[in-house]
Write a protein that holds these residues in place. Structure first.
Motif, mmCIF file in Angstrom:
data_model
loop_
_atom_site.group_PDB
_atom_site.id
_atom_site.type_symbol
_atom_site.label_atom_id
_atom_site.label_comp_id
_atom_site.label_asym_id
_atom_site.label_seq_id
_atom_site.Cartn_x
_atom_site.Cartn_y
_atom_site.Cartn_z
ATOM 1 N N ALA A 1 -36.528 -38.816 23.703
ATOM 2 C CA ALA A 1 -36.185 -39.879 24.653
ATOM 3 C C ALA A 1 -34.860 -39.607 25.370
ATOM 4 C CB ALA A 1 -36.134 -41.220 23.927
ATOM 5 N N ARG A 2 -33.869 -39.128 24.638
ATOM 6 C CA ARG A 2 -32.560 -38.875 25.253
ATOM 7 C C ARG A 2 -32.658 -37.823 26.348
ATOM 8 N NH1 ARG A 2 -28.072 -36.666 21.271
ATOM 9 N NH2 ARG A 2 -29.593 -34.957 21.266
ATOM 10 N N ASP A 3 -33.441 -36.779 26.100
ATOM 11 C CA ASP A 3 -33.606 -35.730 27.110
ATOM 12 C C ASP A 3 -34.405 -36.232 28.314
ATOM 13 O OD1 ASP A 3 -32.178 -33.960 25.586
ATOM 14 O OD2 ASP A 3 -33.944 -33.088 24.617
ATOM 15 N N TRP A 4 -35.383 -37.105 28.049
ATOM 16 C CA TRP A 4 -36.127 -37.699 29.162
ATOM 17 C C TRP A 4 -35.174 -38.480 30.081
ATOM 18 C CZ3 TRP A 4 -40.606 -37.058 31.401
ATOM 19 C CH2 TRP A 4 -41.693 -36.541 30.688
ATOM 20 N N THR A 5 -34.313 -39.286 29.471
ATOM 21 C CA THR A 5 -33.366 -40.078 30.261
ATOM 22 C C THR A 5 -32.464 -39.174 31.089
ATOM 23 O OG1 THR A 5 -33.372 -41.816 28.570
ATOM 24 C CG2 THR A 5 -31.548 -41.822 30.134
ATOM 25 N N HIS A 6 -32.012 -38.093 30.468
ATOM 26 C CA HIS A 6 -31.131 -37.154 31.162
ATOM 27 C C HIS A 6 -31.844 -36.487 32.337
ATOM 28 C CE1 HIS A 6 -28.112 -34.084 31.861
ATOM 29 N NE2 HIS A 6 -29.032 -33.145 31.680
ATOM 30 N N LYS A 7 -33.060 -36.025 32.108
ATOM 31 C CA LYS A 7 -33.796 -35.321 33.155
ATOM 32 C C LYS A 7 -34.146 -36.244 34.318
ATOM 33 C CE LYS A 7 -35.784 -31.636 30.325
ATOM 34 N NZ LYS A 7 -35.170 -30.542 31.126
ATOM 35 N N LEU A 8 -34.560 -37.465 34.012
ATOM 36 C CA LEU A 8 -34.941 -38.390 35.075
ATOM 37 C C LEU A 8 -33.739 -38.873 35.879
ATOM 38 C CD1 LEU A 8 -37.674 -40.519 33.254
ATOM 39 C CD2 LEU A 8 -37.982 -38.584 34.801
ATOM 40 N N GLY A 9 -32.555 -38.685 35.336
ATOM 41 C CA GLY A 9 -31.350 -39.065 36.057
ATOM 42 C C GLY A 9 -30.782 -37.955 36.923
ATOM 43 N N LYS A 10 -31.357 -36.758 36.827
ATOM 44 C CA LYS A 10 -30.860 -35.621 37.606
ATOM 45 C C LYS A 10 -31.401 -35.672 39.029
ATOM 46 C CE LYS A 10 -30.716 -31.579 35.675
ATOM 47 N NZ LYS A 10 -31.128 -30.338 34.967
ATOM 48 N N GLN B 1 -27.109 -49.090 44.674
ATOM 49 C CA GLN B 1 -25.727 -48.620 44.633
ATOM 50 C C GLN B 1 -24.936 -49.421 43.598
ATOM 51 O OE1 GLN B 1 -23.820 -48.707 48.410
ATOM 52 N NE2 GLN B 1 -22.042 -47.531 47.747
ATOM 53 N N GLY B 2 -24.213 -48.704 42.763
ATOM 54 C CA GLY B 2 -23.419 -49.352 41.732
ATOM 55 C C GLY B 2 -24.148 -49.502 40.412
ATOM 56 N N LEU B 3 -25.450 -49.209 40.411
ATOM 57 C CA LEU B 3 -26.214 -49.291 39.172
ATOM 58 C C LEU B 3 -26.432 -47.897 38.620
ATOM 59 C CD1 LEU B 3 -28.944 -51.919 40.111
ATOM 60 C CD2 LEU B 3 -26.845 -52.293 38.827
ATOM 61 N N LYS B 4 -26.683 -47.821 37.347
ATOM 62 C CA LYS B 4 -26.920 -46.537 36.713
ATOM 63 C C LYS B 4 -28.295 -46.000 37.115
ATOM 64 C CE LYS B 4 -24.084 -47.486 32.637
ATOM 65 N NZ LYS B 4 -24.071 -47.585 31.168
ATOM 66 N N GLN B 5 -28.446 -44.687 36.950
ATOM 67 C CA GLN B 5 -29.733 -44.067 37.260
ATOM 68 C C GLN B 5 -30.853 -44.664 36.417
ATOM 69 O OE1 GLN B 5 -30.697 -41.819 39.454
ATOM 70 N NE2 GLN B 5 -28.722 -41.407 40.391
ATOM 71 N N ALA B 6 -30.491 -45.212 35.250
ATOM 72 C CA ALA B 6 -31.511 -45.759 34.360
ATOM 73 C C ALA B 6 -32.260 -46.931 34.983
ATOM 74 C CB ALA B 6 -30.882 -46.203 33.043
#
Length: 280
Positions: A179-188, A204-209
């Motif tokens: 799950a952690r790697d999924w979150t990282h990849k989808l945020g790239k 704007q101002g919100l996290k990639q999540a």
């Protein structure tokens, strides 16, 4: 052009058929839905005035308008339109023999209860062909609307909310990545192959999540990048976060399994030794 295979078009029409009055298991009711969808499409393609949707052939991922496949396509529709009657006949034979067996009459070889196979409206070669011929999406949707054939095109865009990155990462945990790697990849931002599955970028101002995703398109993108079995995603689409997308996944699953296994995606994934013919 957005290509829609004949297989997919029939499924989009079938999902609007209510099988409540049909007695039998879910597979038997599904046969009725596909049959009714094929009958509606066959009737309107034969009787409705022009313009009709042009037939399209998928040649190695090149989509070409080709009216030369029209006769072949209509033959596939005719075969699908006979599916329920074929299964109903098998079912009636079983019930008759089973009734005689229960009454104590001697029957040397009682019939086995018939099993309705997934995609049983076609034999193996017909199924493969139904994936490679079809229509342009805009033309077939316009035709279905004009002839008042209910269909499911558009439900995907308007009826199902996208899945946020965190929920998606947890659902896909263990599929290729944790799950952690999924979150990282989808945020790239530079991971180009996932862009087609992104429904909404984070404000704007919100996290990639806070981005939202189409999990079916994302699963397809993963399968295109990595040679893994599509069935590993089945459990994910049973989870509450992706439950609303399960129907979309099941529609895509047959073609994905075909690409992965190269085998007819029936219940056992193996082609029938002797393809049966019905309604001919």
């Amino acid at each position: 052009m957005k290509f829609e295979s004949l297989h997919h078009v029939l499924h989009e029409i079938a999902k609007c058929k209510d099988p409540a009055r049909i007695v039998g298991n879910s597979e038997f009711r599904r046969a009725w839905q596909i049959t009714e969808a094929a009958k509606d499409l066959q009737q309107q393609l034969c009787n409705a005035p022009d313009p009709h949707p042009r037939w399209v052939e998928n040649r190695r991922n090149r989509h070409i308008f080709n009216e030369g496949v029209a006769a072949e396509g209509m033959s596939l529709i005719e075969s699908a339109a006979a599916w329920y009657e074929y299964e109903e006949g098998r079912r009636l034979c079983f019930v008759a023999v089973d009734s005689r067996f229960r009454q104590g009459r001697q029957i040397v070889t009682p019939l086995m209860e018939p099993v309705v196979e997934e995609n049983g409206q076609w034999d193996q070669n017909e199924f493969f062909r139904s994936l490679s011929i079809g229509f342009d999406r805009s033309e077939v949707v316009r035709f279905l609307d004009a002839t008042r054939i209910p269909h499911g095109f558009g439900d995907h865009d308007h009826g199902i909310a996208g899945v946020e990155t965190g929920d998606l990462a947890r659902a896909f945990d263990g599929i290729q990545w944790v799950a952690r790697d999924w979150t990282h990849k989808l945020g790239k931002k530079d991971l180009v192959w996932v862009n087609g599955a992104r429904l909404k970028k984070g404000a704007q101002g919100l996290k990639q999540a806070r981005q939202t995703w189409d999990p079916v398109k994302l699963a397809k993108a993963v399968l295109k990048q990595h040679e893994i079995d599509p069935r590993v995603f089945d459990v994910a689409f049973d989870l509450p976060a992706l439950k609303a997308w399960k129907e979309q996944w099941e529609k895509a699953r047959s073609e994905l399994l075909l690409k992965y296994t190269g085998k007819y995606p029936g219940p056992s994934l193996w082609p029938r030794a002797t393809p049966r013919r019905h309604g001919k």
